[in-house]
Design a protein around this motif. Sequence first.
Motif, PDB file in Angstrom:
ATOM      1  N   TYR A  40       8.996  44.601 -48.195  1.00 45.49           N
ATOM      2  CA  TYR A  40       8.417  44.391 -46.872  1.00 45.49           C
ATOM      3  C   TYR A  40       7.292  43.359 -46.919  1.00 45.49           C
ATOM      4  O   TYR A  40       7.239  42.440 -46.090  1.00 45.49           O
ATOM      5  CB  TYR A  40       7.894  45.704 -46.288  1.00 45.49           C
ATOM      6  CG  TYR A  40       7.129  45.494 -45.021  1.00 45.49           C
ATOM      7  CD1 TYR A  40       7.789  45.223 -43.821  1.00 45.49           C
ATOM      8  CD2 TYR A  40       5.737  45.521 -45.015  1.00 45.49           C
ATOM      9  CE1 TYR A  40       7.086  45.007 -42.662  1.00 45.49           C
ATOM     10  CE2 TYR A  40       5.032  45.295 -43.844  1.00 45.49           C
ATOM     11  CZ  TYR A  40       5.715  45.032 -42.671  1.00 45.49           C
ATOM     12  OH  TYR A  40       5.012  44.804 -41.522  1.00 45.49           O
ATOM     13  N   VAL A  41       6.406  43.497 -47.879  1.00 45.95           N
ATOM     14  CA  VAL A  41       5.270  42.576 -47.982  1.00 45.95           C
ATOM     15  C   VAL A  41       5.760  41.149 -48.215  1.00 45.95           C
ATOM     16  O   VAL A  41       5.237  40.198 -47.638  1.00 45.95           O
ATOM     17  CB  VAL A  41       4.302  43.020 -49.108  1.00 45.95           C
ATOM     18  CG1 VAL A  41       3.296  41.951 -49.437  1.00 45.95           C
ATOM     19  CG2 VAL A  41       3.600  44.311 -48.700  1.00 45.95           C
ATOM     20  N   SER A  42       6.795  40.994 -49.027  1.00 47.80           N
ATOM     21  CA  SER A  42       7.261  39.642 -49.332  1.00 47.80           C
ATOM     22  C   SER A  42       8.043  39.016 -48.179  1.00 47.80           C
ATOM     23  O   SER A  42       8.111  37.798 -48.075  1.00 47.80           O
ATOM     24  CB  SER A  42       8.119  39.641 -50.595  1.00 47.80           C
ATOM     25  OG  SER A  42       9.311  40.351 -50.389  1.00 47.80           O
ATOM     26  N   LEU A  43       8.612  39.844 -47.293  1.00 47.91           N
ATOM     27  CA  LEU A  43       9.445  39.297 -46.222  1.00 47.91           C
ATOM     28  C   LEU A  43       8.847  39.427 -44.824  1.00 47.91           C
ATOM     29  O   LEU A  43       9.454  38.984 -43.854  1.00 47.91           O
ATOM     30  CB  LEU A  43      10.817  39.990 -46.230  1.00 47.91           C
ATOM     31  CG  LEU A  43      11.669  39.766 -47.464  1.00 47.91           C
ATOM     32  CD1 LEU A  43      12.929  40.613 -47.386  1.00 47.91           C
ATOM     33  CD2 LEU A  43      12.019  38.302 -47.623  1.00 47.91           C
ATOM     34  N   LYS A  44       7.661  39.970 -44.694  1.00 48.83           N
ATOM     35  CA  LYS A  44       7.126  40.253 -43.362  1.00 48.83           C
ATOM     36  C   LYS A  44       6.836  38.992 -42.544  1.00 48.83           C
ATOM     37  O   LYS A  44       6.853  39.047 -41.323  1.00 48.83           O
ATOM     38  CB  LYS A  44       5.872  41.123 -43.450  1.00 48.83           C
ATOM     39  CG  LYS A  44       4.669  40.439 -44.033  1.00 48.83           C
ATOM     40  CD  LYS A  44       3.499  41.375 -44.061  1.00 48.83           C
ATOM     41  CE  LYS A  44       2.290  40.680 -44.655  1.00 48.83           C
ATOM     42  NZ  LYS A  44       1.149  41.561 -44.703  1.00 48.83           N
ATOM     43  N   ASP A  45       6.612  37.857 -43.185  1.00 49.93           N
ATOM     44  CA  ASP A  45       6.298  36.633 -42.447  1.00 49.93           C
ATOM     45  C   ASP A  45       7.521  35.736 -42.247  1.00 49.93           C
ATOM     46  O   ASP A  45       7.396  34.668 -41.655  1.00 49.93           O
ATOM     47  CB  ASP A  45       5.203  35.851 -43.178  1.00 49.93           C
ATOM     48  CG  ASP A  45       3.882  36.613 -43.183  1.00 49.93           C
ATOM     49  OD1 ASP A  45       3.634  37.346 -42.208  1.00 49.93           O
ATOM     50  OD2 ASP A  45       3.127  36.480 -44.161  1.00 49.93           O
ATOM     51  N   VAL A  46       8.676  36.139 -42.734  1.00 51.81           N
ATOM     52  CA  VAL A  46       9.892  35.337 -42.583  1.00 51.81           C
ATOM     53  C   VAL A  46      10.522  35.664 -41.224  1.00 51.81           C
ATOM     54  O   VAL A  46      10.670  36.841 -40.886  1.00 51.81           O
ATOM     55  CB  VAL A  46      10.888  35.651 -43.732  1.00 51.81           C
ATOM     56  CG1 VAL A  46      12.173  34.857 -43.560  1.00 51.81           C
ATOM     57  CG2 VAL A  46      10.254  35.367 -45.084  1.00 51.81           C
ATOM     58  N   PRO A  47      10.872  34.637 -40.460  1.00 53.17           N
ATOM     59  CA  PRO A  47      11.477  34.882 -39.144  1.00 53.17           C
ATOM     60  C   PRO A  47      12.784  35.682 -39.253  1.00 53.17           C
ATOM     61  O   PRO A  47      13.552  35.523 -40.198  1.00 53.17           O
ATOM     62  CB  PRO A  47      11.762  33.479 -38.601  1.00 53.17           C
ATOM     63  CG  PRO A  47      10.897  32.566 -39.389  1.00 53.17           C
ATOM     64  CD  PRO A  47      10.692  33.218 -40.719  1.00 53.17           C
ATOM     65  N   GLU A  50      16.078  33.756 -39.622  1.00 53.22           N
ATOM     66  CA  GLU A  50      16.267  33.217 -40.971  1.00 53.22           C
ATOM     67  C   GLU A  50      16.743  34.312 -41.929  1.00 53.22           C
ATOM     68  O   GLU A  50      17.642  34.100 -42.740  1.00 53.22           O
ATOM     69  CB  GLU A  50      14.950  32.614 -41.468  1.00 53.22           C
ATOM     70  CG  GLU A  50      15.058  31.859 -42.763  1.00 53.22           C
ATOM     71  CD  GLU A  50      13.731  31.240 -43.166  1.00 53.22           C
ATOM     72  OE1 GLU A  50      13.449  31.243 -44.371  1.00 53.22           O
ATOM     73  OE2 GLU A  50      12.989  30.784 -42.280  1.00 53.22           O
ATOM     74  N   LEU A  51      16.142  35.491 -41.827  1.00 51.57           N
ATOM     75  CA  LEU A  51      16.573  36.616 -42.661  1.00 51.57           C
ATOM     76  C   LEU A  51      18.020  36.988 -42.371  1.00 51.57           C
ATOM     77  O   LEU A  51      18.814  37.218 -43.291  1.00 51.57           O
ATOM     78  CB  LEU A  51      15.684  37.839 -42.411  1.00 51.57           C
ATOM     79  CG  LEU A  51      14.311  37.840 -43.040  1.00 51.57           C
ATOM     80  CD1 LEU A  51      13.545  39.068 -42.586  1.00 51.57           C
ATOM     81  CD2 LEU A  51      14.406  37.811 -44.540  1.00 51.57           C
ATOM     82  N   ARG A  52      18.363  37.059 -41.087  1.00 49.76           N
ATOM     83  CA  ARG A  52      19.721  37.421 -40.687  1.00 49.76           C
ATOM     84  C   ARG A  52      20.728  36.405 -41.220  1.00 49.76           C
ATOM     85  O   ARG A  52      21.763  36.769 -41.773  1.00 49.76           O
ATOM     86  CB  ARG A  52      19.820  37.522 -39.174  1.00 49.76           C
ATOM     87  CG  ARG A  52      21.175  38.007 -38.693  1.00 49.76           C
ATOM     88  CD  ARG A  52      21.257  38.109 -37.184  1.00 49.76           C
ATOM     89  NE  ARG A  52      20.335  39.123 -36.692  1.00 49.76           N
ATOM     90  CZ  ARG A  52      19.463  38.935 -35.707  1.00 49.76           C
ATOM     91  NH1 ARG A  52      19.381  37.783 -35.095  1.00 49.76           N
ATOM     92  NH2 ARG A  52      18.669  39.910 -35.328  1.00 49.76           N
ATOM     93  N   GLY A  53      20.410  35.133 -41.078  1.00 51.36           N
ATOM     94  CA  GLY A  53      21.306  34.081 -41.558  1.00 51.36           C
ATOM     95  C   GLY A  53      21.495  34.134 -43.065  1.00 51.36           C
ATOM     96  O   GLY A  53      22.615  34.008 -43.570  1.00 51.36           O
TER      97      GLY A  53
END
Length: 77
Positions: A40-47, A50-53
């Motif tokens: 969570y901490v590493s991915l919380k700022d990724v849109p 972008e994550l879905r793609g």
Amino acid sequence: MITLIRMKYKEWKLKLALYTVLEAVAAEQKDTAALLSRLYVSLKDVPLDELRGEFLGKLAEVIHERGDGGKNGKGME
């Protein structure tokens, strides 16, 4: 008296087995919670888009590599 001692021994043995399993489950959950927290901490700022793609792209790769499990002798082409 000997029967009572044997029953107590079996009771202790059973409790030890149960507590050992409970301890292992608790340790596993602790590791899983720590992993999810770091993720969570590493991915919380990724849109989200972008994550879905990225997720769908990786999923498509895995499906393509796996194919259909060899049911018809061909991959998913």
